[in-house]
Design a protein around this motif. Sequence first.
Motif, PDB file in Angstrom:
ATOM      1  N   ASP A  13     -95.323 -11.451  28.734  1.00 38.47           N
ATOM      2  CA  ASP A  13     -95.285 -12.873  28.447  1.00 38.47           C
ATOM      3  C   ASP A  13     -95.480 -13.602  29.780  1.00 38.47           C
ATOM      4  N   VAL A  14     -95.964 -14.834  29.745  1.00 35.10           N
ATOM      5  CA  VAL A  14     -96.299 -15.543  30.988  1.00 35.10           C
ATOM      6  C   VAL A  14     -95.288 -16.637  31.329  1.00 35.10           C
ATOM      7  N   ASN A  15     -95.157 -17.635  30.460  1.00 32.67           N
ATOM      8  CA  ASN A  15     -94.311 -18.791  30.774  1.00 32.67           C
ATOM      9  C   ASN A  15     -92.838 -18.414  30.807  1.00 32.67           C
ATOM     10  N   GLU A  16     -92.201 -18.633  31.920  1.00 29.73           N
ATOM     11  CA  GLU A  16     -90.803 -18.347  32.210  1.00 29.73           C
ATOM     12  C   GLU A  16     -90.566 -16.886  32.554  1.00 29.73           C
ATOM     13  N   THR A  17     -91.310 -15.965  31.959  1.00 28.46           N
ATOM     14  CA  THR A  17     -91.156 -14.557  32.311  1.00 28.46           C
ATOM     15  C   THR A  17     -91.759 -14.282  33.685  1.00 28.46           C
ATOM     16  N   LEU A  18     -93.013 -14.674  33.875  1.00 29.12           N
ATOM     17  CA  LEU A  18     -93.692 -14.498  35.162  1.00 29.12           C
ATOM     18  C   LEU A  18     -93.719 -15.780  35.984  1.00 29.12           C
ATOM     19  N   LEU A  19     -93.938 -16.912  35.314  1.00 31.80           N
ATOM     20  CA  LEU A  19     -94.070 -18.196  35.995  1.00 31.80           C
ATOM     21  C   LEU A  19     -92.809 -19.031  35.807  1.00 31.80           C
ATOM     22  N   ASP A  20     -92.410 -19.721  36.834  1.00 36.88           N
ATOM     23  CA  ASP A  20     -91.133 -20.425  36.867  1.00 36.88           C
ATOM     24  C   ASP A  20     -91.256 -21.834  36.285  1.00 36.88           C
ATOM     25  N   ILE A  21     -90.768 -22.015  35.053  1.00 38.06           N
ATOM     26  CA  ILE A  21     -90.861 -23.333  34.416  1.00 38.06           C
ATOM     27  C   ILE A  21     -89.857 -24.321  34.997  1.00 38.06           C
ATOM     28  N   GLU A  22     -88.926 -23.842  35.820  1.00 35.70           N
ATOM     29  CA  GLU A  22     -87.957 -24.762  36.413  1.00 35.70           C
ATOM     30  C   GLU A  22     -88.631 -25.772  37.344  1.00 35.70           C
ATOM     31  N   THR A  23     -89.868 -25.491  37.746  1.00 35.36           N
ATOM     32  CA  THR A  23     -90.580 -26.457  38.591  1.00 35.36           C
ATOM     33  C   THR A  23     -90.982 -27.701  37.805  1.00 35.36           C
ATOM     34  N   LEU A  24     -90.769 -27.699  36.497  1.00 35.38           N
ATOM     35  CA  LEU A  24     -90.980 -28.895  35.689  1.00 35.38           C
ATOM     36  C   LEU A  24     -89.762 -29.816  35.710  1.00 35.38           C
ATOM     37  N   THR A  25     -88.626 -29.310  36.192  1.00 34.18           N
ATOM     38  CA  THR A  25     -87.370 -30.052  36.132  1.00 34.18           C
ATOM     39  C   THR A  25     -87.444 -31.455  36.733  1.00 34.18           C
ATOM     40  N   PRO A  26     -88.083 -31.654  37.908  1.00 32.42           N
ATOM     41  CA  PRO A  26     -88.102 -33.018  38.477  1.00 32.42           C
ATOM     42  C   PRO A  26     -88.671 -34.074  37.535  1.00 32.42           C
TER      43      PRO A  26
END
Length: 230
Positions: A13-26
């Motif tokens: 899986d890609v989103n959140e598993t490999l790539l960090d969705i926390e960078t959307l937090t701001p």
Amino acid sequence: MSPIPSPSIIVFDVNETLLDIETLTPLFTRLFDDDNMLREWFAQLVLYSQTMTLSRLYAPFGELGVGALQMTADIHKVSLTDDDIDELKQRMSEMPAHADAVPALTKLCDAGFRLVTLTNSASSASPTPLEKAGLSTFFERSFSVESIEKFKPAPETYQMVASELSVEMSELCLVACHLWDTIGAQAAGGHGAFLTRPYNAVLPAASVPTPHFMASDLVTLSDQIIDYQQ
């Protein structure tokens, strides 16, 4: 756990598993003055993507993401601008890799596993999110559910990967930090490797498949998969 054949192809899986969705937090902090709103939006996005599939409907994941942002804003009486939507799209296209991604993928490649990705997100022109994150070279193929217009965890999504690679489902192991994803892969006949990143946990309920592998970081999870092969 009963013995299972060792998988030969690891499907990420890609989103959140490999790539960090926390960078959307701001973005969500600025709009809603609440760091946790990212998780509310993401839960709505997952819920309604699965609702679309169950209802035999389809819209691209990115469009649903924008719609879920507008819905969340409406619920909380927040006004969105076109710039806000553009920022969401931009941030989603530039999510960095988690720190454990490269070491784990390197280990799996060195151990002889074939690696591919399977994502709900639509395919995109180069440079893709995986290319921007420096991960694309690890994978022989990247699959999107858009080709069958069904979102994970529909069984057809995992079966598509097996069919395209000309292998049996039992040869695939799905790595994801979302239990609903590993449940889907296991129900379709594959293996499940569950990554317990923050905000994700097992569901202790009857008939819910127990993941074959489970760890809190990708390196440890990869070691478990490699050790099972030996």
